[in-house]
Design a protein around this motif. Sequence first.
Motif, mmCIF file in Angstrom:
data_model
loop_
_atom_site.group_PDB
_atom_site.id
_atom_site.type_symbol
_atom_site.label_atom_id
_atom_site.label_comp_id
_atom_site.label_asym_id
_atom_site.label_seq_id
_atom_site.Cartn_x
_atom_site.Cartn_y
_atom_site.Cartn_z
ATOM 1 N N ALA A 238 -18.765 -4.529 -8.954
ATOM 2 C CA ALA A 238 -18.551 -5.975 -9.037
ATOM 3 C C ALA A 238 -18.017 -6.294 -10.429
ATOM 4 C CB ALA A 238 -19.843 -6.740 -8.770
ATOM 5 N N PRO A 239 -16.707 -6.367 -10.605
ATOM 6 C CA PRO A 239 -16.138 -6.660 -11.921
ATOM 7 C C PRO A 239 -16.692 -7.965 -12.488
ATOM 8 C CG PRO A 239 -14.427 -5.962 -10.409
ATOM 9 C CD PRO A 239 -15.663 -6.170 -9.586
ATOM 10 N N SER A 240 -16.927 -7.950 -13.788
ATOM 11 C CA SER A 240 -17.520 -9.121 -14.440
ATOM 12 C C SER A 240 -16.478 -10.147 -14.842
ATOM 13 C CB SER A 240 -18.319 -8.682 -15.674
ATOM 14 O OG SER A 240 -17.494 -7.931 -16.552
ATOM 15 N N PHE A 241 -15.191 -9.851 -14.585
ATOM 16 C CA PHE A 241 -14.130 -10.803 -14.885
ATOM 17 C C PHE A 241 -13.165 -10.797 -13.703
ATOM 18 C CE2 PHE A 241 -10.853 -12.835 -17.585
ATOM 19 C CZ PHE A 241 -11.660 -13.742 -18.252
ATOM 20 N N SER A 242 -12.274 -11.748 -13.650
ATOM 21 C CA SER A 242 -11.336 -11.873 -12.540
ATOM 22 C C SER A 242 -10.651 -10.547 -12.221
ATOM 23 C CB SER A 242 -10.266 -12.917 -12.885
ATOM 24 O OG SER A 242 -9.143 -12.809 -12.032
ATOM 25 N N ILE A 243 -10.828 -10.041 -11.002
ATOM 26 C CA ILE A 243 -10.183 -8.786 -10.624
ATOM 27 C C ILE A 243 -8.675 -8.957 -10.607
ATOM 28 C CG2 ILE A 243 -10.302 -9.240 -8.143
ATOM 29 C CD1 ILE A 243 -10.673 -5.808 -9.914
ATOM 30 N N TRP A 244 -8.185 -10.157 -10.320
ATOM 31 C CA TRP A 244 -6.746 -10.417 -10.347
ATOM 32 C C TRP A 244 -6.205 -10.103 -11.742
ATOM 33 C CZ3 TRP A 244 -2.270 -12.372 -11.985
ATOM 34 C CH2 TRP A 244 -1.256 -12.618 -11.061
ATOM 35 N N THR A 245 -6.877 -10.650 -12.778
ATOM 36 C CA THR A 245 -6.442 -10.426 -14.155
ATOM 37 C C THR A 245 -6.681 -8.984 -14.571
ATOM 38 O OG1 THR A 245 -6.970 -12.734 -14.671
ATOM 39 C CG2 THR A 245 -6.729 -11.230 -16.523
ATOM 40 N N THR A 246 -7.802 -8.422 -14.150
ATOM 41 C CA THR A 246 -8.140 -7.043 -14.521
ATOM 42 C C THR A 246 -7.095 -6.055 -14.006
ATOM 43 O OG1 THR A 246 -10.497 -7.590 -14.511
ATOM 44 C CG2 THR A 246 -9.909 -5.256 -14.373
ATOM 45 N N ILE A 247 -6.673 -6.236 -12.762
ATOM 46 C CA ILE A 247 -5.628 -5.364 -12.209
ATOM 47 C C ILE A 247 -4.350 -5.496 -13.029
ATOM 48 C CG2 ILE A 247 -4.083 -5.069 -10.234
ATOM 49 C CD1 ILE A 247 -6.464 -5.731 -8.421
ATOM 50 N N GLU A 248 -3.988 -6.722 -13.357
ATOM 51 C CA GLU A 248 -2.771 -6.962 -14.133
ATOM 52 C C GLU A 248 -2.833 -6.227 -15.460
ATOM 53 O OE1 GLU A 248 1.011 -8.613 -14.578
ATOM 54 O OE2 GLU A 248 -0.317 -8.895 -12.860
#
Length: 424
Positions: A195-205
């Motif tokens: 469960a990523p602690s920050f936006s997965i959208w941003t993390t993937i980027e």
Amino acid sequence: MRILLVGAGGVGDAIAKIAARRDFFELLVVSDYDESRAQRTVDWIRARHGDDVAARFATARIDASDPEVVASVAREHGATHVMNAVEPKFVPSIFAGALAADADYLDMAMSLSEPHPTDPHSMTGVKLGDDQFAQTADWDAAGRLALVGIGVEPGLSDVFARYAADHLFGEIDELGVRDGANLVVTDEEGNEIFAPSFSIWTTIEECLNPPVIWEEESGWTTTPPFSEPEVFDFPEGIGPIECVNVEHEEVLLMPRWVDAKRVTFKYGLGEEFIGVLRTLHLLGLDSTSPVRVRSEDGPVHVAPRDVVAAALPDPATIGPRMTGKTCAGLWVTGTGIDGTPREVYLYHVSDNEWTMREYDAQCVVWQTALNPVIALELLAGGVWQGRGVLGPEAFDAAPFLELMARPVDQGGYGQPWGMEDRRA
């Protein structure tokens, strides 16, 4: 100061809750595409702090993808400052809307990059923030300030870079952002989950784009994702974590205002996280281009990355099931002001148990939210002043760090930052 806060997700919610304890602004409008989320934030503030504090807050519905809507909402509420707290894909529209509304602008993540079309792992294409810096003349001519990259990373580490250059070093060899955490999220049965602690959208980027490195002789270059692994020892019980290169704004910001021979950003992702990201990329699930999907109501078009984000827990909701600490900091090497070799780590640690108890916000989003509120207060008081498109490095770091660390009962934020000398 009248603030339009765009986004009432995890970070936007925390920004409003932190600001509720301060008195530097006249009005803070919490806005979101789903206005009920904004209302939930204001209701929490009212329940915690009372009607008098809540009276300085309002809510609004906003479409962050439309600059005309952003400008209209800003004008309706007489906003002097627009605080962007949504995903970076909305930066261009909010950026344009703020300028159209004759308001200053702040964000925590900059306009997106585009890899080099033929040589992405050695050459830059469109860099993070390029679109915003290209509009510097427009903001300067309007007499308005766009303060970009003022979250925690980017943000606090950039403040640390300015402080190191002004107060600790005569010559800097490397500015190396190093972030890590020992956070654990469990399900209702107590089993550890992804469960990523920050936006997965941003993390993937950030994690799948080619990381950028800056060097004095060659300027900005890129490397393959997850390159140059190193073990970095984090303070306050977090301990040693393997960190790898990740694309991040600090590397694009720091060299513009701070002299250094090298600038890097490395994050402690962990083997499991890197494995998940590589699998998403292999399957094409990191794509933002919509694909045709069959459904009971007929074909629909959806971006795979949006599906991944929808399938994972909302980072704003995992706080009650999270334990541990997160550390954001800057490792600096070079020659001290006394002429001898020096190596320091400047950092701030956020403890999830404390942020949940005090703000009902998990520690990663709370730590991100803290710094723009401090910056807004410095701007409101005229301590920080500027025009054009500027990063945190363009401002005096000492007042920021002093206000951040000063005890609450003395008018500060009560968040001491640390400094470790790592060379005897």
